[in-house]
Motif scaffolding. Structure first.
Motif, PDB file in Angstrom:
ATOM      1  N   ARG A  44      -1.222   9.732  -9.083  1.00 52.92           N
ATOM      2  CA  ARG A  44       0.194  10.047  -9.321  1.00 52.92           C
ATOM      3  C   ARG A  44       1.065   8.798  -9.380  1.00 52.92           C
ATOM      4  O   ARG A  44       2.142   8.818  -9.970  1.00 52.92           O
ATOM      5  CB  ARG A  44       0.707  10.992  -8.240  1.00 52.92           C
ATOM      6  CG  ARG A  44       0.195  12.411  -8.386  1.00 52.92           C
ATOM      7  CD  ARG A  44       0.893  13.346  -7.426  1.00 52.92           C
ATOM      8  NE  ARG A  44       0.466  13.135  -6.047  1.00 52.92           N
ATOM      9  CZ  ARG A  44       0.987  13.770  -5.000  1.00 52.92           C
ATOM     10  NH1 ARG A  44       1.975  14.637  -5.175  1.00 52.92           N
ATOM     11  NH2 ARG A  44       0.536  13.558  -3.790  1.00 52.92           N
ATOM     12  N   THR A  45       0.626   7.725  -8.771  1.00 51.55           N
ATOM     13  CA  THR A  45       1.474   6.521  -8.688  1.00 51.55           C
ATOM     14  C   THR A  45       0.916   5.335  -9.457  1.00 51.55           C
ATOM     15  O   THR A  45       1.637   4.380  -9.699  1.00 51.55           O
ATOM     16  CB  THR A  45       1.632   6.086  -7.218  1.00 51.55           C
ATOM     17  OG1 THR A  45       0.351   5.745  -6.695  1.00 51.55           O
ATOM     18  CG2 THR A  45       2.253   7.203  -6.392  1.00 51.55           C
ATOM     19  N   ARG A  46      -0.370   5.401  -9.818  1.00 56.72           N
ATOM     20  CA  ARG A  46      -1.079   4.260 -10.399  1.00 56.72           C
ATOM     21  C   ARG A  46      -0.870   3.022  -9.525  1.00 56.72           C
ATOM     22  O   ARG A  46      -0.680   1.911 -10.019  1.00 56.72           O
ATOM     23  CB  ARG A  46      -0.644   4.001 -11.834  1.00 56.72           C
ATOM     24  CG  ARG A  46      -1.181   5.009 -12.844  1.00 56.72           C
ATOM     25  CD  ARG A  46      -0.865   4.615 -14.278  1.00 56.72           C
ATOM     26  NE  ARG A  46      -1.456   3.331 -14.613  1.00 56.72           N
ATOM     27  CZ  ARG A  46      -0.758   2.321 -15.137  1.00 56.72           C
ATOM     28  NH1 ARG A  46       0.531   2.441 -15.357  1.00 56.72           N
ATOM     29  NH2 ARG A  46      -1.361   1.190 -15.423  1.00 56.72           N
ATOM     30  N   ALA A  47      -0.910   3.209  -8.220  1.00 60.19           N
ATOM     31  CA  ALA A  47      -0.745   2.091  -7.296  1.00 60.19           C
ATOM     32  C   ALA A  47      -1.932   1.139  -7.410  1.00 60.19           C
ATOM     33  O   ALA A  47      -3.070   1.560  -7.595  1.00 60.19           O
ATOM     34  CB  ALA A  47      -0.633   2.612  -5.864  1.00 60.19           C
ATOM     35  N   ALA A  48      -1.649  -0.143  -7.294  1.00 61.97           N
ATOM     36  CA  ALA A  48      -2.685  -1.174  -7.320  1.00 61.97           C
ATOM     37  C   ALA A  48      -3.186  -1.417  -5.899  1.00 61.97           C
ATOM     38  O   ALA A  48      -2.387  -1.700  -5.001  1.00 61.97           O
ATOM     39  CB  ALA A  48      -2.139  -2.461  -7.923  1.00 61.97           C
ATOM     40  N   ARG A 290      -4.939   4.947   3.689  1.00 60.64           N
ATOM     41  CA  ARG A 290      -3.779   4.108   4.019  1.00 60.64           C
ATOM     42  C   ARG A 290      -4.152   3.043   5.062  1.00 60.64           C
ATOM     43  O   ARG A 290      -3.768   1.880   4.946  1.00 60.64           O
ATOM     44  CB  ARG A 290      -2.633   4.972   4.549  1.00 60.64           C
ATOM     45  CG  ARG A 290      -1.915   5.810   3.504  1.00 60.64           C
ATOM     46  CD  ARG A 290      -0.831   6.651   4.177  1.00 60.64           C
ATOM     47  NE  ARG A 290      -0.143   7.490   3.225  1.00 60.64           N
ATOM     48  CZ  ARG A 290       0.918   7.096   2.512  1.00 60.64           C
ATOM     49  NH1 ARG A 290       1.383   5.868   2.657  1.00 60.64           N
ATOM     50  NH2 ARG A 290       1.485   7.936   1.672  1.00 60.64           N
ATOM     51  N   ALA A 291      -4.905   3.456   6.072  1.00 60.27           N
ATOM     52  CA  ALA A 291      -5.271   2.523   7.139  1.00 60.27           C
ATOM     53  C   ALA A 291      -6.176   1.415   6.612  1.00 60.27           C
ATOM     54  O   ALA A 291      -6.010   0.237   6.980  1.00 60.27           O
ATOM     55  CB  ALA A 291      -5.960   3.286   8.272  1.00 60.27           C
ATOM     56  N   PRO A 302       0.805  -0.432  -0.943  1.00 59.90           N
ATOM     57  CA  PRO A 302       0.843   0.438  -2.124  1.00 59.90           C
ATOM     58  C   PRO A 302       1.087   1.902  -1.739  1.00 59.90           C
ATOM     59  O   PRO A 302       0.758   2.340  -0.633  1.00 59.90           O
ATOM     60  CB  PRO A 302      -0.553   0.265  -2.735  1.00 59.90           C
ATOM     61  CG  PRO A 302      -1.076  -1.003  -2.165  1.00 59.90           C
ATOM     62  CD  PRO A 302      -0.470  -1.137  -0.804  1.00 59.90           C
ATOM     63  N   THR A 303       1.679   2.644  -2.674  1.00 55.91           N
ATOM     64  CA  THR A 303       1.951   4.060  -2.443  1.00 55.91           C
ATOM     65  C   THR A 303       0.680   4.864  -2.646  1.00 55.91           C
ATOM     66  O   THR A 303       0.169   4.958  -3.757  1.00 55.91           O
ATOM     67  CB  THR A 303       3.042   4.563  -3.403  1.00 55.91           C
ATOM     68  OG1 THR A 303       4.208   3.759  -3.244  1.00 55.91           O
ATOM     69  CG2 THR A 303       3.385   6.014  -3.110  1.00 55.91           C
ATOM     70  N   ILE A 304       0.179   5.445  -1.571  1.00 52.36           N
ATOM     71  CA  ILE A 304      -1.066   6.204  -1.604  1.00 52.36           C
ATOM     72  C   ILE A 304      -0.745   7.662  -1.312  1.00 52.36           C
ATOM     73  O   ILE A 304      -0.128   7.977  -0.291  1.00 52.36           O
ATOM     74  CB  ILE A 304      -2.063   5.654  -0.571  1.00 52.36           C
ATOM     75  CG1 ILE A 304      -2.465   4.228  -0.955  1.00 52.36           C
ATOM     76  CG2 ILE A 304      -3.287   6.554  -0.459  1.00 52.36           C
ATOM     77  CD1 ILE A 304      -3.162   3.480   0.147  1.00 52.36           C
ATOM     78  N   ARG A 305      -1.157   8.541  -2.210  1.00 56.42           N
ATOM     79  CA  ARG A 305      -0.921   9.977  -2.050  1.00 56.42           C
ATOM     80  C   ARG A 305      -2.173  10.729  -2.466  1.00 56.42           C
ATOM     81  O   ARG A 305      -2.678  10.542  -3.560  1.00 56.42           O
ATOM     82  CB  ARG A 305       0.249  10.438  -2.919  1.00 56.42           C
ATOM     83  CG  ARG A 305       1.588   9.790  -2.576  1.00 56.42           C
ATOM     84  CD  ARG A 305       2.638  10.208  -3.570  1.00 56.42           C
ATOM     85  NE  ARG A 305       3.903   9.521  -3.350  1.00 56.42           N
ATOM     86  CZ  ARG A 305       4.916   9.513  -4.212  1.00 56.42           C
ATOM     87  NH1 ARG A 305       4.795  10.167  -5.358  1.00 56.42           N
ATOM     88  NH2 ARG A 305       6.028   8.864  -3.943  1.00 56.42           N
TER      89      ARG A 305
END
Length: 332
Positions: A44-48, A290-291, A302-305
């Motif tokens: 959803r965020t394409r976070a790196a 996340r951890a 980074p935004t992790i969902r």
């Protein structure tokens, strides 16, 4: 019937873009696990994510550090991942093409295992003839037909109870100009013994056995999931495994009409069990990812969902990157 785990591609081609998702193998390949991990927590965020974090997460799934780095590098060369660098730290995220492809694939997985639509009793037949010197084109055509839910009644005659949609028609025309004929009609029963009915193109009993194996395996785990006893790396690993297993069913079971299936067909039960496991582990798995990422992220994390079945149905794919993205790199 060929095993569904031998089918090379789970997701559709991405409109001719220079993108090659990893081939699906028996078991979990490092590249396949990498794509699943990034899709499950960053689609959803394409976070790196820092490459070191990706390597650490893959290690928890049994992938060696060398195997993880090789998988990342190959996915970057294929256009599935795009890299960036800040100082000595490299990060990777899903490319726009891969995110769109995976989003469409996730939607397809749930839509294709939903409730079957009413059937008008007609069959769509795709007949083709390609000479031996066009073997690659023949393989591509068969793979596309398989993905569309068709099965071979005979070598050059593939069938489906569903109508050929305009996008599918365009894909087939592009793959095999001048070599394919498509028509739709009803089946006529023959009195002669040994005639082959259209539904015989599918191994119905074999498909049911795969469903039952899925249900036996994952039902045993469901009480532990609902009671919150699957956490940490186990939650991430379990979500990856249940996704890698369930997403093969749309190719195996092409949503045949209820009239063609035996009573008590297990498609819905398998879909409900998949959702219970995948969504039930979303929160603990997200916390763990996340951890792990926090151990390697410098500055803003980074935004992790966690991706859910609701997101899959919605076809969600976002992009938090912008003009300030770091410059791309090609290797880990």
């Amino acid at each position: 019937m060929a095993s569904p785990f031998d089918i090379e591609e789970i997701y559709p081609d991405d409109g001719g873009r220079p993108l090659r998702l990893p081939r699906r193998q028996v078991g979990n390949s490092p590249q396949g696990v990498t794509v699943t991990l990034l899709a499950d927590y960053t689609l959803r965020t394409r976070a790196a994510l820092p490459s070191a974090a990706i390597v650490a997460l893959l290690a928890e799934s049994g992938v060696s550090a060398a195997g993880a780095r090789t998988a990342i590098s190959r996915l970057a060369r294929r256009g599935v991942l795009e890299g960036s660098r800040q100082g000595r730290r490299s990060s990777y995220r899903l490319s726009r093409a891969a995110a769109a492809n995976l989003s469409a694939g996730g939607n397809w997985i749930l839509a294709a295992t939903g409730t079957a639509v009413p059937w008008d009793g007609c069959w769509t037949l795709v007949a083709f003839s390609l000479p031996q010197d066009r073997a690659a084109q023949r393989r591509a055509l068969r793979g596309q037909l398989r993905w569309l839910g068709y099965a071979p009644l005979y070598d050059g005659l593939w069938i489906s109870p569903h109508e050929l949609t305009p996008p599918a028609r365009a894909q087939l025309a592009q793959l095999s100009p001048g070599a394919v004929t498509v028509f739709r009609g009803r089946h006529t029963e023959l009195d002669a013994l040994g005639h082959r009915a259209p539904v015989d193109a599918w191994d119905i009993a074999g498909i049911a056995r795969h469903y039952q194996a899925f249900l036996r395996r994952w039902r045993r785990l469901l009480p532990r999931v609902t009671s919150g006893r699957v956490v940490g790396a186990a939650a991430v690993r379990t979500r990856t495994e249940v996704m890698d297993t369930f997403r093969r069913f749309p190719l195996l079971d092409p949503q045949l009409p209820a009239e063609l299936l035996p009573a008590g067909w297990p498609r819905r039960s398998a879909r409900e069990l998949f959702a219970a496991i995948y969504d039930g582990l979303a929160e603990p798995a997200e916390r763990h990812v996340r951890a792990v990422v926090a151990r390697f992220a410098d500055g803003v994390q980074p935004t992790i969902r966690a991706h859910t079945t609701a997101d899959m149905l919605a076809g969600v794919a976002g992009d938090e990157g912008g003009a300030d993205d770091p410059p791309p790199v090609c290797g880990p």
